[in-house]
Write a protein that holds these residues in place. Structure first.
Motif, mmCIF file in Angstrom:
data_model
loop_
_atom_site.group_PDB
_atom_site.id
_atom_site.type_symbol
_atom_site.label_atom_id
_atom_site.label_comp_id
_atom_site.label_asym_id
_atom_site.label_seq_id
_atom_site.Cartn_x
_atom_site.Cartn_y
_atom_site.Cartn_z
ATOM 1 N N LEU A 1 74.811 60.990 69.986
ATOM 2 C CA LEU A 1 76.221 60.840 70.307
ATOM 3 C C LEU A 1 76.380 60.064 71.608
ATOM 4 C CD1 LEU A 1 77.176 64.620 69.873
ATOM 5 C CD2 LEU A 1 76.894 62.916 68.072
ATOM 6 N N GLY A 2 77.495 59.370 71.745
ATOM 7 C CA GLY A 2 77.777 58.644 72.969
ATOM 8 C C GLY A 2 79.076 57.876 72.840
ATOM 9 N N LEU A 3 79.318 57.009 73.819
ATOM 10 C CA LEU A 3 80.544 56.210 73.831
ATOM 11 C C LEU A 3 80.175 54.735 73.883
ATOM 12 C CD1 LEU A 3 83.668 56.136 74.053
ATOM 13 C CD2 LEU A 3 83.368 56.127 76.554
ATOM 14 N N GLY A 4 80.726 53.974 72.936
ATOM 15 C CA GLY A 4 80.557 52.525 72.987
ATOM 16 C C GLY A 4 79.625 51.968 71.941
ATOM 17 N N LYS A 5 79.183 50.712 72.172
ATOM 18 C CA LYS A 5 78.397 49.934 71.217
ATOM 19 C C LYS A 5 79.157 49.809 69.901
ATOM 20 C CE LYS A 5 73.673 49.961 72.762
ATOM 21 N NZ LYS A 5 72.268 50.075 72.367
ATOM 22 N N PHE A 6 80.314 49.179 69.962
ATOM 23 C CA PHE A 6 81.125 48.973 68.766
ATOM 24 C C PHE A 6 80.750 47.641 68.130
ATOM 25 C CE2 PHE A 6 83.672 51.472 71.791
ATOM 26 C CZ PHE A 6 83.788 52.634 71.046
ATOM 27 N N HIS A 7 80.271 47.697 66.896
ATOM 28 C CA HIS A 7 79.833 46.501 66.188
ATOM 29 C C HIS A 7 80.807 46.173 65.062
ATOM 30 C CE1 HIS A 7 75.955 46.638 68.258
ATOM 31 N NE2 HIS A 7 75.944 47.940 68.013
ATOM 32 N N THR A 8 80.902 44.890 64.741
ATOM 33 C CA THR A 8 81.795 44.472 63.660
ATOM 34 C C THR A 8 81.162 44.677 62.289
ATOM 35 O OG1 THR A 8 80.981 42.197 63.852
ATOM 36 C CG2 THR A 8 82.947 42.768 65.105
ATOM 37 N N GLU A 9 79.823 44.756 62.220
ATOM 38 C CA GLU A 9 79.135 44.915 60.937
ATOM 39 C C GLU A 9 78.628 46.340 60.723
ATOM 40 O OE1 GLU A 9 78.801 42.739 58.555
ATOM 41 O OE2 GLU A 9 79.676 41.015 59.559
ATOM 42 N N ASN A 10 78.258 47.033 61.808
ATOM 43 C CA ASN A 10 77.633 48.349 61.693
ATOM 44 C C ASN A 10 78.574 49.444 62.162
ATOM 45 O OD1 ASN A 10 75.288 47.169 60.844
ATOM 46 N ND2 ASN A 10 74.278 47.267 62.835
ATOM 47 N N ASP A 11 78.656 50.533 61.398
ATOM 48 C CA ASP A 11 79.388 51.697 61.861
ATOM 49 C C ASP A 11 78.433 52.618 62.611
ATOM 50 O OD1 ASP A 11 77.881 52.926 59.896
ATOM 51 O OD2 ASP A 11 79.561 53.324 58.561
ATOM 52 N N ALA A 12 78.918 53.790 62.999
ATOM 53 C CA ALA A 12 78.105 54.715 63.787
ATOM 54 C C ALA A 12 76.861 55.148 63.029
ATOM 55 C CB ALA A 12 78.939 55.935 64.177
ATOM 56 N N LEU A 13 76.985 55.316 61.721
ATOM 57 C CA LEU A 13 75.839 55.751 60.922
ATOM 58 C C LEU A 13 74.748 54.689 60.912
ATOM 59 C CD1 LEU A 13 74.631 57.852 58.947
ATOM 60 C CD2 LEU A 13 75.738 56.584 57.102
ATOM 61 N N TRP A 14 75.104 53.460 60.571
ATOM 62 C CA TRP A 14 74.106 52.401 60.422
ATOM 63 C C TRP A 14 73.525 51.971 61.764
ATOM 64 C CZ3 TRP A 14 72.498 49.489 55.990
ATOM 65 C CH2 TRP A 14 72.962 50.020 54.775
ATOM 66 N N ASP A 15 74.315 52.086 62.824
ATOM 67 C CA ASP A 15 73.810 51.664 64.124
ATOM 68 C C ASP A 15 72.939 52.722 64.772
ATOM 69 O OD1 ASP A 15 73.608 50.000 66.471
ATOM 70 O OD2 ASP A 15 75.047 51.332 67.430
ATOM 71 N N LEU A 16 73.333 53.997 64.668
ATOM 72 C CA LEU A 16 72.684 55.049 65.440
ATOM 73 C C LEU A 16 71.677 55.884 64.653
ATOM 74 C CD1 LEU A 16 75.846 56.307 67.353
ATOM 75 C CD2 LEU A 16 74.047 54.811 68.216
ATOM 76 N N ALA A 17 71.833 55.977 63.337
ATOM 77 C CA ALA A 17 71.004 56.904 62.570
ATOM 78 C C ALA A 17 69.589 56.434 62.242
ATOM 79 C CB ALA A 17 71.724 57.277 61.269
ATOM 80 N N PRO A 18 69.302 55.123 62.140
ATOM 81 C CA PRO A 18 67.956 54.736 61.687
ATOM 82 C C PRO A 18 66.807 55.337 62.490
ATOM 83 C CG PRO A 18 69.409 52.837 61.583
ATOM 84 C CD PRO A 18 70.185 53.941 62.239
ATOM 85 N N GLY B 1 82.189 60.834 56.884
ATOM 86 C CA GLY B 1 82.474 59.980 58.026
ATOM 87 C C GLY B 1 83.938 60.002 58.406
ATOM 88 N N ALA B 2 84.216 59.530 59.615
ATOM 89 C CA ALA B 2 85.593 59.449 60.083
ATOM 90 C C ALA B 2 85.774 58.148 60.851
ATOM 91 C CB ALA B 2 85.938 60.638 60.981
ATOM 92 N N ALA B 3 86.716 57.315 60.392
ATOM 93 C CA ALA B 3 87.030 56.054 61.059
ATOM 94 C C ALA B 3 88.269 56.254 61.923
ATOM 95 C CB ALA B 3 87.268 54.954 60.029
ATOM 96 N N ILE B 4 88.109 56.064 63.227
ATOM 97 C CA ILE B 4 89.208 56.275 64.160
ATOM 98 C C ILE B 4 89.782 54.947 64.633
ATOM 99 C CG2 ILE B 4 89.898 57.397 66.308
ATOM 100 C CD1 ILE B 4 88.909 59.299 64.075
ATOM 101 N N LEU B 5 88.909 53.984 64.974
ATOM 102 C CA LEU B 5 89.362 52.723 65.559
ATOM 103 C C LEU B 5 89.759 51.696 64.517
ATOM 104 C CD1 LEU B 5 86.755 52.326 68.449
ATOM 105 C CD2 LEU B 5 89.069 53.285 68.550
ATOM 106 N N ASP B 6 88.972 51.598 63.440
ATOM 107 C CA ASP B 6 89.273 50.641 62.378
ATOM 108 C C ASP B 6 88.738 51.208 61.076
ATOM 109 O OD1 ASP B 6 86.516 50.181 62.559
ATOM 110 O OD2 ASP B 6 86.787 48.440 63.847
ATOM 111 N N ASN B 7 88.189 50.370 60.199
ATOM 112 C CA ASN B 7 87.718 50.874 58.915
ATOM 113 C C ASN B 7 86.235 51.212 58.917
ATOM 114 O OD1 ASN B 7 86.909 48.197 59.125
ATOM 115 N ND2 ASN B 7 86.950 47.874 56.909
ATOM 116 N N LEU B 8 85.597 51.193 60.077
ATOM 117 C CA LEU B 8 84.193 51.577 60.192
ATOM 118 C C LEU B 8 84.086 52.963 60.820
ATOM 119 C CD1 LEU B 8 82.629 48.244 61.526
ATOM 120 C CD2 LEU B 8 82.561 49.128 59.181
#
Length: 318
Positions: free
Chosen positions: A149-166, A187-194
């Motif tokens: 968990l954390g704050l930031g690293k917002f990607h246009t292609e990857n959501d929290a699952l794909w960016d942080l879980a591997p 999952g829950a999208a708060i900022l956009d559709n990711l």
């Protein structure tokens, strides 16, 4: 002769690879679609800057670290291995299972080393945890859960699952030694559709259960992997200072007159060899695999399994 390595992609994580390879005296060249950025790193690190289209064809380069946006990994990995280069591909290996399978198959067909950058597999605290599990210190593993968990690293292609879980999935697969039978995602999208928050629930052969929670909209950092066994529990907490990163809890739980009872014990902090950063150890392993032709610890096949879990657990938002 020592292998000559190049880094393709001079962004945030690529720059870490560049500096680490330089410290290992293994950096030959850098490359980026932004030629000025590549030239800047080449000047700083005293190496060559080579255009991406020329890099894979260069006879002077033995291996390439791919630190690109993941949608480009498969294309360049296939081109590199077909040109006789060994590759280390940053996570995620690709955005589709078919792309990942295509890249790994090309590496096999061309006899090339294919490694994936699941860097926490090379963290000395995790290596010690894995050794404790293999030695039976925790008993039979029953449940594994991880929080990243954390704050930031917002990607246009990857959501929290794909960016942080591997990274966590790679560690969980190393512990279980097998792919899950079932995967369920929320999952829950708060900022956009990711998704900014994501949960994965997994069931493995033999009854082992796993749970993973990732978030990029959390007010505090948490980097914790917990393993529950029949004899003890262990926690790898990467936010804690070095001596407290790995703790073993030897709690006792039993039935007394039909009721469950327990004894809670204080954690025992486990010593481990903390020399060398995980990325340094990862790149040393990659170089060793290039030289010995051994199968990497974080292989392409494992990365495909990670990608299948991510795909099965993904949630599409309107």
């Amino acid at each position: 002769m020592a292998p000559r390595l190049a880094v393709l992609g001079c962004g945030y994580w690529g720059s870490n690879h560049i500096r680490t390879l330089k410290s290992l005296d293994a950096l030959y060249a850098v490359s980026d679609a932004n030629a000025a950025r590549a030239e800047g790193f080449a000047s700083e690190q005293e190496c060559l800057a080579i255009a991406p289209e020329d890099l894979v064809r260069s006879d002077e380069v033995d291996a390439i670290v791919l630190a690109l946006p993941p949608q480009f990994h498969a294309e360049f990995a296939v081109a590199a291995v077909e040109a006789g280069k060994d590759v280390l591909v940053e996570k995620p290996i690709a955005l589709t299972v078919s792309d990942a399978e295509r890249a790994v198959a090309a590496a096999k067909a061309n006899g090339r080393i294919f490694m994936v950058g699941h860097v926490l597999r090379f963290h000395p605290a995790f290596e010690k945890l894995k050794a404790l599990i293999d030695a039976g210190e925790l008993g039979e593993v029953k449940y594994i859960h991880s929080h990243r968990l954390g704050l930031g690293k917002f990607h246009t292609e990857n959501d929290a699952l794909w960016d942080l879980a591997p990274h966590d999935l790679s560690m969980i697969l190393a512990i279980t030694g097998q792919a899950p039978l079932e995967v369920r995602g929320e999952g829950a999208a708060i900022l956009d559709n990711l998704s900014d928050f994501a949960h994965l629930h997994m069931r493995f052969p033999g009854g082992v259960r796993g749970h993973l929670f990732t978030s990029r909209l959390n007010p505090y950092r948490e980097r914790r992997l917990t393993v529950v066994g029949t004899k003890a529990m262990a926690v790898f907490d990467d936010v804690e200072p070095g001596p407290r990163k790995l703790a073993v809890y030897r709690h006792a739980v039993w039935q007394d007159s039909g009721q469950w009872a327990f004894t809670a014990n204080e954690p025992a902090y486990v010593d481990f060899d903390n020399s060398g950063m995980p990325l340094t150890r990862e790149l040393e392993h990659f170089i060793e695999c290039i030289e010995t032709r051994a199968e990497p610890r974080t292989s392409g096949e494992e990365a495909i399994t990670v990608l299948r879990i991510l795909t099965a657990g993904s949630v599409i938002h309107d």
